[in-house]
Design a protein around this motif. Structure first.
Motif, short mmCIF file in Angstrom:
data_model
loop_
_atom_site.label_atom_id
_atom_site.label_comp_id
_atom_site.label_asym_id
_atom_site.label_seq_id
_atom_site.Cartn_x
_atom_site.Cartn_y
_atom_site.Cartn_z
N VAL A 182 13.61 51.74 19.48
CA VAL A 182 12.35 52.31 19.54
C VAL A 182 12.24 53.31 20.45
O VAL A 182 12.55 53.22 21.59
N HIS A 183 11.81 54.52 20.14
CA HIS A 183 11.47 55.61 21.04
C HIS A 183 10.22 55.78 21.65
O HIS A 183 9.26 55.48 20.95
N GLY A 184 10.06 55.98 22.82
CA GLY A 184 8.82 56.30 23.46
C GLY A 184 8.84 57.64 24.75
O GLY A 184 10.07 58.01 24.98
N GLN A 185 7.90 57.75 25.39
CA GLN A 185 7.96 58.68 26.43
C GLN A 185 6.82 57.95 27.44
O GLN A 185 5.87 57.34 27.07
N GLY A 186 7.12 58.42 28.66
CA GLY A 186 6.07 57.98 29.70
C GLY A 186 6.46 58.53 30.94
O GLY A 186 7.49 59.21 31.24
N ALA A 187 5.30 58.42 31.99
CA ALA A 187 5.44 59.19 33.46
C ALA A 187 5.86 57.91 34.20
O ALA A 187 5.42 56.81 34.29
N VAL A 188 6.71 58.29 35.31
CA VAL A 188 7.18 57.41 36.16
C VAL A 188 5.91 57.30 37.49
O VAL A 188 5.45 57.99 37.82
N THR A 189 5.62 56.03 37.67
CA THR A 189 4.80 55.58 38.68
C THR A 189 5.09 54.73 39.73
O THR A 189 5.99 53.75 39.36
N ALA A 190 4.68 54.81 41.05
CA ALA A 190 5.04 53.97 41.95
C ALA A 190 4.16 52.62 41.66
O ALA A 190 3.00 52.67 41.40
N ARG A 191 4.99 51.41 41.92
CA ARG A 191 4.23 50.14 41.60
C ARG A 191 3.15 50.06 42.85
O ARG A 191 1.93 49.42 42.53
N SER A 192 3.54 50.52 44.12
CA SER A 192 2.47 50.26 45.30
C SER A 192 2.53 51.49 46.01
O SER A 192 3.22 52.20 46.06
N GLU A 193 1.08 51.87 45.96
CA GLU A 193 0.93 53.41 46.45
C GLU A 193 -0.62 53.16 47.24
O GLU A 193 -1.46 52.46 46.57
N VAL A 194 -0.60 53.60 48.47
CA VAL A 194 -1.74 53.28 49.25
C VAL A 194 -2.18 54.73 50.03
O VAL A 194 -1.33 55.33 50.24
N SER A 195 -3.30 54.83 50.40
CA SER A 195 -4.03 55.98 51.39
C SER A 195 -4.12 55.37 52.68
O SER A 195 -4.84 54.38 52.79
N LEU A 196 -3.57 55.89 53.89
CA LEU A 196 -3.65 55.55 55.07
C LEU A 196 -4.88 56.15 55.60
O LEU A 196 -5.35 57.29 55.39
#
Length: 421
Positions: A79-93
């Protein structure tokens, strides 16, 4: 014999009758009509005497087509697909207190890497250190007041015992005063804890190991509570959301709300992208799926997890960076008994054109298990060894005369051989 004048005049005015002139006029008027009638009659006679054209039998020529032979082989559906890589944890300080920035870590730069527990930003702390000293003094005073009330209460109790007084009021024994002193000590201790907490907030410490997305503060800047200092994300794991249809879920053997466990692993996934003009691949697996379909797109998202994308999970030093758009190839279920054809053999959603042995075309429905840009995998409808048309056919119909390319090549070879002899 005499003629009267009246009779003579009438005789003189009336022209004499001329038969020849009348005939000439009739012939002059009737001649064009006779010529026209004669011409039409001549044409009709010539058409009647013309021999009928010889009838020729209509020849139906066979349509040359390209064909492919169906072959049976085990297939693992991809099965073929596409997607964007995202960080699992991301915060603003953000700053929690007011103060001036006294220190910024050299690792707190866009794209830089930092470790968990590292101080990224530090505010001036002198004011909060003085606040701790004041709070400690208040605690000491409150503690002394409490000890004094305890001592005075004990003295009052001993005096009553010596005097033999059994009924002594709480006020005499200074119990309310002791309770008030205990409350004041607790309040002073709370103010001390708050002062110490405020002091810890002068340091912005990394909650995890990761990288900096952006920095928005510099040394000397005066910040207030809520002021944005920068954005960071964890680099231990990244996710790629892949949109799957209901058919894709069936081919992968996944269900709605799937979650990977120690005994039930998700299907492996190969991610690929071109970075700096060079193709790269990374390995991951599906660890979970959404618990419902998207109401607008009617797809369900599966999440591919890649561990340590900047370390062991990198491809020859090229990390799977966040924001990168990648192609995904997901290994699905295996089909032991399947028929494989070129993708161009599929007509519509579920039919193919079969080239029969009598050189006629048959439109046949099939069950499509999987198809991609090159292959068509069927589970029924075609037998191994049958020939299927792969070239375009206009106005196809059952029984249509066709001639496959391989038979044409045989005929041309036989003709060329006969010519050479």
């Amino acid at each position: 014999m005499s003629i009267s004048p009246m009779t003579y005049a009438e005789t003189a005015q009336k022209p004499p009758f001329r038969l020849g002139l009348l005939i000439k006029r009739i012939v002059f008027l009737a001649l064009p009509v006779l010529v026209l009638i004669g011409s039409v009659g001549g044409f009709v006679a010539m058409g009647a005497l013309k021999p009928a054209p010889e009838e020729k039998a209509e020849m139906i020529e066979a349509l040359p087509v390209l064909t492919a032979t169906a072959r049976a082989e085990p297939v693992t559906i991809t099965v073929h697909g596409q997607g964007a890589v995202t960080a699992r944890s991301e915060v603003s300080l953000a700053a929690e207190i007011t103060g001036r920035v006294a220190y910024v870590s050299p690792n707190f730069l866009a794209g830089a890497q930092f470790k968990q527990g590292e101080t990224l930003v530090r505010l001036e702390s002198r004011e909060y250190e003085l606040g701790i000293v004041q709070a400690e003094a208040a605690v000491a005073q409150a503690h002394t007041a409490l000890l004094q009330e305890i001592s005075e209460g004990q003295i009052a109790s001993q005096g009553a015992d010596e005097l033999g007084i059994s009924q002594v009021s709480d006020l005499t024994l200074r119990r309310p005063q002791r309770a008030q002193a205990e409350a004041q000590l607790a309040s002073a201790q709370a103010r001390l804890d708050e002062a110490r907490l405020q002091l810890t907030r002068t340091r912005i410490i990394a909650p995890f190991s990761g990288r900096v997305r952006q920095r928005s503060v510099n040394v000397g800047a005066y910040v207030s509570p809520g002021a944005q200092l920068g954005d960071i994300y964890a680099s231990d794991v990244v996710d790629v959301a892949i949109a799957l249809t209901d058919t894709d879920l069936a081919n992968l053997g996944l269900g709605i709300g799937f979650a990977e466990t120690a005994s039930l692993k998700g299907p492996p996934v190969t991610l690929s992208a071109i970075v700096a003009g060079v193709p790269h691949t990374w390995s991951g697996r599906i660890t979970r799926t959404d618990s419902g379909f998207d109401p607008e797109t009617r797809v369900l998202f599966a999440y591919v997890e890649v561990a340590d994308p900047y370390g062991k999970g990198a491809d020859n030093g090229t990390p799977l960076a966040t924001g990168l758009y990648v192609d995904a190839s997901i290994a699905g279920r295996a089909l032991e008994d399947s028929i494989v054809l070129p993708r161009t053999a599929l007509r519509g959603k579920a039919s193919v054109y079969v080239a029969r042995d009598d050189e006629t075309l048959e439109i046949r429905p099939v069950n499509v298990a999987f198809s991609d840009r090159e292959r068509l995998v069927l589970t029924s409808g075609i037998e191994e060894g049958e020939k299927v048309v792969t070239s375009p056919v206009r106005a196809a119909a059952n029984g249509m005369k066709i001639k496959s390319v391989d038979r044409l090549e045989t005929a041309f070879a036989a003709e060329a051989s006969a010519t050479n002899e």
